[in-house]
Design an enzyme around this catalytic site. Structure first.
Site, PDB file in Angstrom:
ATOM      1  CG  ASP A 103      -2.398 -10.380  -0.881  1.00 51.23           C
ATOM      2  OD1 ASP A 103      -2.129 -10.653  -2.054  1.00 51.23           O
ATOM      3  OD2 ASP A 103      -3.554 -10.375  -0.427  1.00 51.23           O
ATOM      4  CE1 TYR A 305      -3.566  -9.829  -4.170  1.00 50.03           C
ATOM      5  CE2 TYR A 305      -4.536  -7.794  -4.980  1.00 50.03           C
ATOM      6  CZ  TYR A 305      -4.140  -8.605  -3.929  1.00 50.03           C
ATOM      7  OH  TYR A 305      -4.337  -8.190  -2.638  1.00 50.03           O
TER       8      TYR A 305
END
Length: 784
Positions: A103, A305
Site C-alpha cells: 500500500d 487511492y
C-alpha cells in the site's frame, strides 16, 4: 527471479495478471520472470512486553514504566500468517530483486519493511508507487519503479509512530488500569484515542454546564427586506425596547447601497476525511463504513487511492483528464457534454504540485462502474460529481449590502444573487438558504417599515456527530469552516486520515462513547476517565497534533526520529511516575446493561418531542397546510407541506423524514403529465424537502439469472449475450406492442398481467397472457 510483494492477495492477482505471472502456486503467482506474493496486512508486529522481560508479563505498578532499550519485531502468532511469511522468506532468499508493491503510504511501507527485515532479504529493493489499480497505472508504475531506499524516511516515520504508540499505550493503559480500575477491567489509554475521547467529553461537559442567556434582536422590515440593527444584539431588554419605541413612528431611509460582484469556486476534491464528513452528513454513514466503501471502489479500479490527506491534483494528471472525462461521459453524459467543446479548465486551486505529498485527491479512474451496491453507487457518484465540478466555471454572484436609518438608528441587510450558476448547475438542491435577492433600492428613498423585537436565548454547543468529530480531529479540536485554513492545519491534526475511522470505532467498542442517532455521546466511563487524567499531554488535542506534525516531519526527512522517541520516552516516564505516586480512586466501568440504560436515558428527552431537524431547538408542529418548526418566528425555515407532487403526506411519513432525513417509499407521486411514480422525500442539509425518484430495480435475466436485461432495437435481451445467453423478448408479440410494465412483470414472474388486443394470423383479436415456458421461450396463453 524478481519478487513482488503486495499488501493482499487480490492486489497481487491484479499485478500478476499485468506482469504475465499467471501460474498459481501455493502463496504466490509465477511467470515471465516474476514471482508475485502477498501479505495479509500486518504479518509482523512489535514484540510484546514479556518478549523483552518475562517479569513484564504480570501487570504490576512496580514494573512501570516499561522501556525496552531496543525495540524488536516478530511474526504474528497465527498458523496462516506464519505459513505466508515462510513463503515470502523462501522466495526472497534467492531473489535477484525485490519489488515492494505494498500500500502506497506510511502503514503499507512499515508492513513490507518489517517482513523483509525478518526475512533477512539481501536483494536490491525497488518500490512500486501507484495511485490506482487500473492496468494502465500498474504498467506505468513498473516502467518507473523507484529505489526502495528513497522511502527510508517514510519507514522511519512509521516505525517511530509504532514505537511511540507502544510506549504510551502499553504503559499508560497498565498504570491507569492498575490504579483506577480495581479489577473491573482494562482502562485503555492511547496517544490518539485519548485526546479524541477528550474532545467528546469536553463537549459533553460544555453542554451539561451550559446556562442559556436571553438576548434581544431589533429588526425591521422595509419593502419585504429584513434589516438588522448594526449595533448588534441587546443583552438588556429595556434598552432594546427603548430603541424599538424610538423608530416605531419614524420613516426608514436607505442611506447606502453597495454591490460587489464575486465568484464562488467549485467545491474541493475529496480527501478521505472530507469524503467521510460528507457521507456522514448526507447518508449517515459512519467514518468506518465510508472508508470500507471507498476502499472497495479503489480495489474495483473505479477510484484512486483513498487514504489521502490532500484535495489537490498534481500537474502531470492534467494530461489524463480528457481520457478520464471521455470514459466518465458514458455515465455522466449530461454533465460532461457542456465541457467538451473547449480545453478542460486548469485551476491552481485544483492542480498544485506543492500541495501533493504521497498521493493526489480521490478521483474516478474512468473505468465503467458496474455491479455496485447502493452504498458504493452513492459514494462513487459523490466522488465523480466533485471531480466533474472542478472543471466547470466559477459561480458568478452579486453581493449587495444595503444600509438604512430610522431616527438615527442604523440598520443593514445583505443580499446575494447568482448571476451565472457555473458549477452550481450540477448541484441544484445545494442552494444556500442565505442566497437571497433584494428588491431594487435607491439611495435616499424613504417609507414606512415594520420594526420588531425578537427575544432569543444563547444556545448550547451541539453534540459531535461523526462528521464534526472527524473535522475536530483534523484541526486538533479547533472549529474551522474555511477550507483553505483547514488545509493549513492538517499537519497538526489528531491521527492520520487512514486511522481516524478506526480510532472512533475503537472508542465505541470500548464503551467510552456511544451513538444516539447521529450524535456521538460520552459514556460515564469515558467522562470519568478523562476527568481522572490530569496530564494534559494525554488529553490535549493541540499537543497531540504537534506530535503528528513531528511524525510528518520525520516522513519528509526534516526531523530526527531518535529525538522524537527520546522526547516521547521522557513524556511517558513523567506521566507514569505522576500517576503511580498520585492520588487513587475507582473509575466505574459500565457493562452492557448499564450502557443500554445510558443510551435509553439520553434518548428519552429527545424522543418526548419531535425535534426540528433544521435548528435543533424547536419542535415540529402541525399547522393549517403544513408541518413546521415552533421557532418559525425566530427565523427557522423548516416546512413540510401536507401535499407534495400531488401526493398526500402522512404523519408517519413526515416523522420518518424528520428522524432519518429520508421518508419511506411514497408510491402516489405524480409528475407534470399526471403520471404516477414512486419515490422518497429527502431533507437536504439546508432543511429543504425534495422528491427523489425511486430507482427501478434492474431486471435480471430469468434464464441465466446472472446478467441484467437491456433494451435493444427490437426487444429486451440478456446482457450476457456474448457469454452464451441468448434470451430475448421482442417489443411486439402477436401484433401487440408490449409496455415496460408488462415486460417487468413477465421477467420477474414469468407471466405477464392480462394483455388485451393480441391478433392471430387471420387478424382476429383476443386477450391473453405472455408466459416464459420451461425452455425459456415466450408464449401467448389465450384467456379462457
Amino acid at each position: 527471479m524478481k519478487i513482488c510483494i503486495a499488501e493482499k492477495p487480490s492486489v497481487a492477482k491484479e499485478i500478476a495478471t499485468v506482469l504475465g505471472a499467471t501460474l498459481r502456486r501455493d502463496g504466490y503467482f509465477e511467470g515471465n520472470g516474476y514471482q508475485v506474493t502477498w501479505t495479509f496486512g500486518h504479518l509482523c508486529t512489535l514484540k510484546e512486553p514479556h518478549d523483552y522481560d518475562l517479569s513484564w508479563k504480570r501487570w504490576s505498578l512496580a514494573s512501570l514504566p516499561m522501556m525496552p532499550l531496543k525495540f524488536g519485531i516478530k511474526v504474528i502468532d497465527n498458523a496462516g500468517v506464519r505459513k505466508q511469511f515462510n513463503t515470502i522468506q523462501r522466495l526472497v532468499e534467492n531473489a535477484e530483486e525485490v519489488i515492494n508493491c505494498g500500500d502506497a503510504g506510511q502503514e503499507g511501507e512499515l508492513i513490507q519493511r518489517w517482513v523483509l527485515h525478518l526475512a533477512k532479504s539481501k536483494a536490491p529493493l525497488k518500490r512500486l508507487w501507484i495511485s490506482s489499480l487500473t492496468e494502465e497505472a500498474i504498467r506505468d508504475g513498473f516502467e518507473s519503479l523507484r529505489d526502495g531506499n528513497d522511502f527510508d524516511p517514510l519507514y522511519k516515520a512509521g516505525m517511530a509512530r509504532a514505537i511511540g504508540d507502544w510506549l504510551l499505550g502499553m504503559n499508560a493503559t497498565r498504570v491507569y488500569t492498575l490504579k483506577f480500575s480495581q479489577g473491573q477491567g482494562v482502562l485503555s489509554v492511547g496517544r490518539v484515542q485519548t485526546p479524541t475521547l477528550a474532545l467528546v467529553v469536553s463537549r459533553h461537559l460544555e453542554i451539561e454546564n451550559f446556562k442559556p442567556t436571553p438576548f434581544w434582536e431589533l429588526k425591521t422590515t422595509y419593502r419585504e427586506a429584513v434589516f438588522n440593527v448594526k449595533s448588534g444584539r441587546f443583552d438588556n431588554k429595556e434598552e432594546a425596547q427603548k430603541q424599538l419605541e424610538e423608530i416605531k413612528d419614524s420613516p426608514f431611509e436607505v442611506t447606502k447601497i453597495e454591490t460587489k460582484k464575486g465568484k464562488e469556486h467549485p467545491p474541493k476534491l475529496f480527501d478521505l476525511t472530507l469524503l467521510q464528513v460528507e457521507c456522514n452528513k448526507k447518508f449517515g454513514y459512519t467514518a468506518e463504513e465510508t472508508l470500507k466503501y471507498i476502499q472497495s471502489l479503489y480495489e474495483k479500479k473505479l477510484t484512486t487511492y483513498p487514504r489521502v490527506d490532500t484535495t489537490f491534483l498534481s500537474n502531470d494528471i492534467y494530461k489524463k483528464i480528457p481520457s478520464i472525462m471521455g470514459s466518465l461521459s458514458k455515465v455522466y453524459t449530461k454533465q460532461i457534454t457542456p465541457l467538451q467543446s473547449a480545453p478542460f479548465r486548469k485551476s491552481k486551486k485544483v492542480f498544485d504540485d506543492k500541495k501533493i505529498t504521497d498521493h493526489h485527491a480521490i478521483i474516478p479512474t474512468g473505468v465503467y462502474p458496474s455491479g455496485l451496491t447502493q452504498e458504493q453507487k452513492q459514494v462513487y457518484h459523490m466522488v465523480s460529481m466533485r471531480f466533474i465540478a472542478v472543471f466547470y466555471p466559477d459561480c458568478e454572484i452579486s453581493n449587495t449590502t444595503v444600509e438604512g436609518v430610522s431616527n438615527k438608528i442604523e440598520f443593514k441587510t445583505i443580499g446575494k444573487q447568482i448571476l451565472r450558476p457555473g458549477w452550481r448547475v450540477l448541484f441544484p438542491s445545494g442552494t444556500n438558504k442565505e442566497d437571497k435577492a433584494l428588491p431594487l433600492f435607491e439611495k435616499g428613498e424613504q417609507g414606512p417599515h415594520e420594526p420588531d423585537l425578537l427575544e432569543k436565548e444563547t444556545q448550547a454547543p451541539k453534540n459531535y456527530t461523526e462528521a464534526t468529530l472527524l473535522r475536530a480531529m483534523e484541526t486538533a479540536g479547533k472549529s474551522v469552516d474555511d477550507e483553505e485554513l483547514r488545509d493549513l492545519m492538517k499537519e497538526n491534526g489528531i491521527g492520520r486520515p487512514s486511522t481516524r475511522a478506526n480510532i472512533i470505532e475503537t472508542l465505541f467498542r470500548r464503551k467510552y462513547i456511544y451513538r444516539d442517532k447521529k450524535r456521538v455521546m460520552a459514556s460515564p466511563t469515558g467522562i470519568e476517565l478523562i476527568q481522572t487524567i490530569e496530564n494534559q499531554l494525554l488529553t490535549s488535542a493541540e499537543l497531540t497534533g504537534t506530535w503528528e506534525k513531528k511524525l510528518r516531519d520525520i516522513e519528509l526527512g526534516n526531523y530526527d526520529p531518535s529525538i522524537f522517541l527520546m522526547e516521547l520516552r521522557k513524556m511517558v516516564w513523567d506521566t507514569i511516575q505522576g500517576v503511580k505516586y498520585g492520588a487513587s480512586k475507582t473509575i466505574h466501568i459500565v457493562d452492557e446493561k448499564e450502557m443500554k440504560e445510558t443510551k435509553s436515558s439520553a434518548k428519552s428527552d429527545k424522543d418526548s418531542r419531535l425535534a426540528c431537524p433544521v435548528c435543533g431547538d424547536g419542535s415540529v408542529m402541525k399547522g393549517k397546510g403544513a408541518w413546521g418548526c415552533s421557532r418559525f418566528k425566530e427565523g427557522c425555515t423548516f416546512l413540510v407541506p401536507f401535499e407534495i407532487s400531488k401526493a398526500a403526506i402522512s404523519q408517519k411519513q413526515m416523522e420518518t423524514l424528520v428522524k432519518k432525513r429520508k421518508s419511506g417509499v411514497v408510491s402516489s407521486f405524480k409528475d407534470d403529465k399526471g403520471e404516477k411514480f414512486s419515490g422518497f422525500l429527502v431533507l437536504d442539509k439546508e432543511g429543504v424537502v425534495h422528491v427523489e425518484h425511486k430507482e427501478a430495480d434492474p431486471w435480471k435475466c430469468p434464464k441465466c439469472k446472472t446478467h441484467e436485461m437491456v433494451k435493444g432495437k427490437n426487444g429486451y435481451g440478456c446482457k450476457g449475450f456474448n457469454s452464451g445467453c441468448h434470451f430475448v423478448i421482442p417489443f411486439v408479440v402477436g401484433e401487440k406492442k408490449i409496455t415496460d410494465k408488462q415486460f417487468e412483470t413477465l421477467i420477474k414472474r414469468k407471466k405477464s398481467p392480462l394483455i388485451k388486443g393480441f391478433s392471430d394470423k387471420e387478424g382476429n383479436k383476443y386477450d391473453g397472457y405472455l408466459l416464459i415456458d420451461d425452455n425459456y421461450r415466450v408464449m401467448i396463453q389465450k384467456k379462457s
